[in-house]
Motif scaffolding. Sequence first.
Motif, PDB file in Angstrom:
ATOM      1  N   MET A   1      22.850  33.427 -20.846  1.00 12.31           N
ATOM      2  CA  MET A   1      23.664  32.466 -20.098  1.00 12.31           C
ATOM      3  C   MET A   1      22.847  31.899 -18.925  1.00 12.31           C
ATOM      4  N   THR A   2      22.752  30.598 -18.868  1.00 12.99           N
ATOM      5  CA  THR A   2      21.962  29.975 -17.811  1.00 12.99           C
ATOM      6  C   THR A   2      22.672  30.087 -16.464  1.00 12.99           C
ATOM      7  N   GLU A   3      21.925  30.394 -15.434  1.00 14.31           N
ATOM      8  CA  GLU A   3      22.516  30.518 -14.096  1.00 14.31           C
ATOM      9  C   GLU A   3      22.092  29.344 -13.226  1.00 14.31           C
ATOM     10  N   PHE A   4      23.092  28.709 -12.576  1.00 18.44           N
ATOM     11  CA  PHE A   4      22.827  27.558 -11.716  1.00 18.44           C
ATOM     12  C   PHE A   4      23.334  27.837 -10.296  1.00 18.44           C
ATOM     13  N   PRO A   5      22.608  27.385  -9.290  1.00 14.38           N
ATOM     14  CA  PRO A   5      23.173  27.356  -7.943  1.00 14.38           C
ATOM     15  C   PRO A   5      24.010  26.084  -7.816  1.00 14.38           C
ATOM     16  N   THR A   6      25.265  26.115  -8.232  1.00 16.24           N
ATOM     17  CA  THR A   6      26.021  24.872  -8.404  1.00 16.24           C
ATOM     18  C   THR A   6      26.812  24.448  -7.166  1.00 16.24           C
ATOM     19  N   ASP A   7      27.094  23.174  -7.139  1.00 15.80           N
ATOM     20  CA  ASP A   7      27.958  22.592  -6.116  1.00 15.80           C
ATOM     21  C   ASP A   7      29.389  22.744  -6.609  1.00 15.80           C
ATOM     22  N   GLU A   8      30.191  23.496  -5.901  1.00 15.25           N
ATOM     23  CA  GLU A   8      31.536  23.851  -6.391  1.00 15.25           C
ATOM     24  C   GLU A   8      32.649  22.960  -5.830  1.00 15.25           C
ATOM     25  N   ARG A   9      32.280  21.863  -5.186  1.00 13.72           N
ATOM     26  CA  ARG A   9      33.326  21.014  -4.618  1.00 13.72           C
ATOM     27  C   ARG A   9      34.318  20.558  -5.685  1.00 13.72           C
ATOM     28  N   ASP A  10      35.587  20.502  -5.345  1.00 11.38           N
ATOM     29  CA  ASP A  10      36.596  20.018  -6.290  1.00 11.38           C
ATOM     30  C   ASP A  10      36.747  18.513  -6.099  1.00 11.38           C
ATOM     31  N   VAL A  11      36.308  17.772  -7.087  1.00 11.92           N
ATOM     32  CA  VAL A  11      36.372  16.307  -6.975  1.00 11.92           C
ATOM     33  C   VAL A  11      37.325  15.731  -8.024  1.00 11.92           C
ATOM     34  N   SER A  12      38.170  16.582  -8.591  1.00  8.06           N
ATOM     35  CA  SER A  12      39.008  16.127  -9.701  1.00  8.06           C
ATOM     36  C   SER A  12      39.916  14.955  -9.301  1.00  8.06           C
ATOM     37  N   GLN A  13      40.427  14.998  -8.068  1.00 15.18           N
ATOM     38  CA  GLN A  13      41.294  13.892  -7.648  1.00 15.18           C
ATOM     39  C   GLN A  13      40.487  12.594  -7.506  1.00 15.18           C
ATOM     40  N   GLU A  14      39.284  12.719  -6.977  1.00 19.02           N
ATOM     41  CA  GLU A  14      38.432  11.526  -6.831  1.00 19.02           C
ATOM     42  C   GLU A  14      38.021  10.971  -8.198  1.00 19.02           C
ATOM     43  N   VAL A  15      37.850  11.859  -9.157  1.00 19.47           N
ATOM     44  CA  VAL A  15      37.528  11.405 -10.525  1.00 19.47           C
ATOM     45  C   VAL A  15      38.668  10.537 -11.051  1.00 19.47           C
ATOM     46  N   ARG A  16      39.897  11.001 -10.832  1.00 14.40           N
ATOM     47  CA  ARG A  16      41.062  10.231 -11.306  1.00 14.40           C
ATOM     48  C   ARG A  16      41.180   8.905 -10.556  1.00 14.40           C
ATOM     49  N   GLN A  17      40.911   8.936  -9.262  1.00 23.36           N
ATOM     50  CA  GLN A  17      40.982   7.692  -8.473  1.00 23.36           C
ATOM     51  C   GLN A  17      39.962   6.672  -8.972  1.00 23.36           C
ATOM     52  N   LEU A  18      38.769   7.172  -9.260  1.00 19.21           N
ATOM     53  CA  LEU A  18      37.714   6.283  -9.759  1.00 19.21           C
ATOM     54  C   LEU A  18      38.150   5.627 -11.074  1.00 19.21           C
ATOM     55  N   ALA A  19      38.715   6.438 -11.960  1.00 15.70           N
ATOM     56  CA  ALA A  19      39.165   5.925 -13.257  1.00 15.70           C
ATOM     57  C   ALA A  19      40.296   4.908 -13.078  1.00 15.70           C
ATOM     58  N   LEU A  20      41.166   5.168 -12.118  1.00 15.05           N
ATOM     59  CA  LEU A  20      42.287   4.252 -11.869  1.00 15.05           C
ATOM     60  C   LEU A  20      41.776   2.895 -11.376  1.00 15.05           C
ATOM     61  N   VAL A  21      40.837   2.931 -10.447  1.00 14.55           N
ATOM     62  CA  VAL A  21      40.244   1.675  -9.952  1.00 14.55           C
ATOM     63  C   VAL A  21      39.587   0.922 -11.101  1.00 14.55           C
ATOM     64  N   ASP A  22      38.884   1.671 -11.936  1.00 13.43           N
ATOM     65  CA  ASP A  22      38.227   1.044 -13.089  1.00 13.43           C
ATOM     66  C   ASP A  22      39.243   0.351 -13.991  1.00 13.43           C
ATOM     67  N   ARG A  23      40.375   1.024 -14.252  1.00 11.73           N
ATOM     68  CA  ARG A  23      41.388   0.423 -15.136  1.00 11.73           C
ATOM     69  C   ARG A  23      41.980  -0.841 -14.523  1.00 11.73           C
ATOM     70  N   ILE A  24      42.201  -0.829 -13.227  1.00 12.15           N
ATOM     71  CA  ILE A  24      42.794  -2.004 -12.584  1.00 12.15           C
ATOM     72  C   ILE A  24      41.849  -3.204 -12.699  1.00 12.15           C
ATOM     73  N   ILE A  25      40.580  -2.979 -12.363  1.00 11.30           N
ATOM     74  CA  ILE A  25      39.616  -4.085 -12.475  1.00 11.30           C
ATOM     75  C   ILE A  25      39.482  -4.509 -13.940  1.00 11.30           C
ATOM     76  N   GLY A  26      39.509  -3.519 -14.836  1.00 11.83           N
ATOM     77  CA  GLY A  26      39.418  -3.831 -16.258  1.00 11.83           C
ATOM     78  C   GLY A  26      40.572  -4.696 -16.736  1.00 11.83           C
ATOM     79  N   LEU A  27      41.780  -4.371 -16.261  1.00 15.67           N
ATOM     80  CA  LEU A  27      42.946  -5.172 -16.661  1.00 15.67           C
ATOM     81  C   LEU A  27      42.866  -6.590 -16.094  1.00 15.67           C
ATOM     82  N   GLU A  28      42.430  -6.686 -14.844  1.00 12.96           N
ATOM     83  CA  GLU A  28      42.228  -8.028 -14.259  1.00 12.96           C
ATOM     84  C   GLU A  28      41.266  -8.837 -15.116  1.00 12.96           C
ATOM     85  N   ALA A  29      40.202  -8.178 -15.525  1.00 12.63           N
ATOM     86  CA  ALA A  29      39.191  -8.855 -16.334  1.00 12.63           C
ATOM     87  C   ALA A  29      39.773  -9.274 -17.685  1.00 12.63           C
ATOM     88  N   GLU A  30      40.578  -8.388 -18.277  1.00  7.22           N
ATOM     89  CA  GLU A  30      41.164  -8.723 -19.585  1.00  7.22           C
ATOM     90  C   GLU A  30      42.080  -9.939 -19.485  1.00  7.22           C
TER      91      GLU A  30
END
Lengths: 80, 491
Positions: A1-30
């Motif tokens: 098993m590979t061991e990493f010194p990882t960054d454990e920050r929880d960015v799940s909410q920001e991931v969803r926000q990013l996707a939401l912004v993308d969808r809005i701009i995408g819909l405008e474009a459509e």
Amino acid sequence: MTEFPTDERDVSQEVRQLALVDRIIGLEAEVANLSATYGLGKVTRDQIALVKSSTTWRVGRVVLSPLIFVSKLVNRGGRK
Amino acid sequence: MIDAPPFVTILVISDGATPGYSALVASVESQEEGTAELIAVAPGGDLAARVNQAVDASDSTFVAIIRPVGVLLPGAIAAVRARASDRPSADVLYGNESVPGRGGRPVSLLKPIFSPERLRCQNYLGELVFYRRSLFNAEGGLDASRPGAELYDLALRATRPAGSVDYLAVDLFARTVSAEALLDSDAIESTRAALVAHLDATGGGEVRSVGADGVHDTRRLVSGEPMVSIVIPTRGQYVEVDGVRRCFVLDAVRSIREMSTWHNYEIVLVIDSVAEQQVVDELLEIGGPRLRFVVWSRPFNFSEKVNLGVLHSDGEYVLLLNDDVKVITPDWIEAMLALAQRPGAGMVGGMLYYGDETIQHAGHQYEGGEVSHIGLDAPRGDAGPQDGYRVEREVAGVTAACALMPTRVFREVGGLTNLLPGNFNDVDLCLKTTWQRYEIYWTPHAELYHFESKTRDASVHAFEIDVAWRRWGFRIKESDYWPHAFNRPVT
């Protein structure tokens, strides 16, 4: 098993926000793409043609045809 | 009855005996009647003063100052007048030129739309430029202290305050002299002075060299010392390439560490959970404290991996980088960062070469429903159409294999769309960026190798085309910044 010194920050909410912004701009474009591709006038004509070719429209025309005939007669008489 | 003033006063720099003068006069006289007056101004001496005096005495709406190196094409002035009438804010107008091609047949020299960053690298506006006379006078006309570079200096000064600089996508002028004369030493010094003044007036920069061939190395300068987060998605494994076992990401990180002159950066590696321990250990050794790992254990999605890396980064700017690159120019980050700091900048890309010393990327082009890399397969060192591979310039887009963005812009446009896991996600990112009215720039001064195989599997899924074209089909036909033919398409 590979061991990493990882960054454990929880960015799940920001991931969803990013996707939401993308969808809005995408819909405008459509919308802009549809408008540029077809134009409002052409969309309307195409939609009318689509409705007139439907079974519902045809059945409706048959059902209403006696009334349309009488209506035309009445209008013609009124114009005299 | 009072005659209406002409639309344009054309000042020809000639003593009347210059070869080409008669043909130029004839071409002006054949334009729509009453639209142009022509004045010959002898070159040398106090040229600027005499031109300014002649413009003062005229009552036309526009002025154009040209040398007898070609002729106006039929209908040229009518076309410009119609555009000026449609767009009253147009203060400066220019169009395409034709030049003698093979066998003397005219070939159109296509121009980009107004590109101020490109203009400081070369006077791409060309020979025939129409300036609103009120603007010309407000700017003080030609500057007598710029002998030999009066017209370039005028272009730089007049386009700064102009309400609008308009490009007409039609041939207005036909050059009969095929090659541009080289600048002499006076003209070079005048050009340098004009560029220094222009950079000072537009946010700063430096003139590294002035080319006698009209291509100048002028750079914007980095302001402050912002942190740049280099985000690299990688599998973190060794692979066999031509019988040799190598790990691209190790080479990439090593080249960043060894070559970069910019010091305030971090490297965020979004690395697959299946990465080899040996690779991780070597990365830690090479990257040291600048390195940060974000582990990816979901199915492949390039966009989501990059987004995750950016969200784990701390930089004011993010530099999206593929793991199969190698840095060539030490100040590659500075070259891109300086442009990314321009007001309204959204993204900056650099020059990428394949391992066989051919160009892989000199910007994106979206035209005729297809997307492609500018410069693809041209040999390294090729100047490109109108020296386009040698100058910093505005572009429609750049590849995400190497793209620097203000982090706030990346977030504002929603990052890379996860609807496009493999192909066209960078095209979509660029189109979103310009849709939000940010500018995208490309620089030849950030050079890297990109070892992407020329024969890589370029399979494109139908859904990828569906997503990208459903959004942007209407904009994948703009050749505003690169109106030249392209070859191999992007995937």
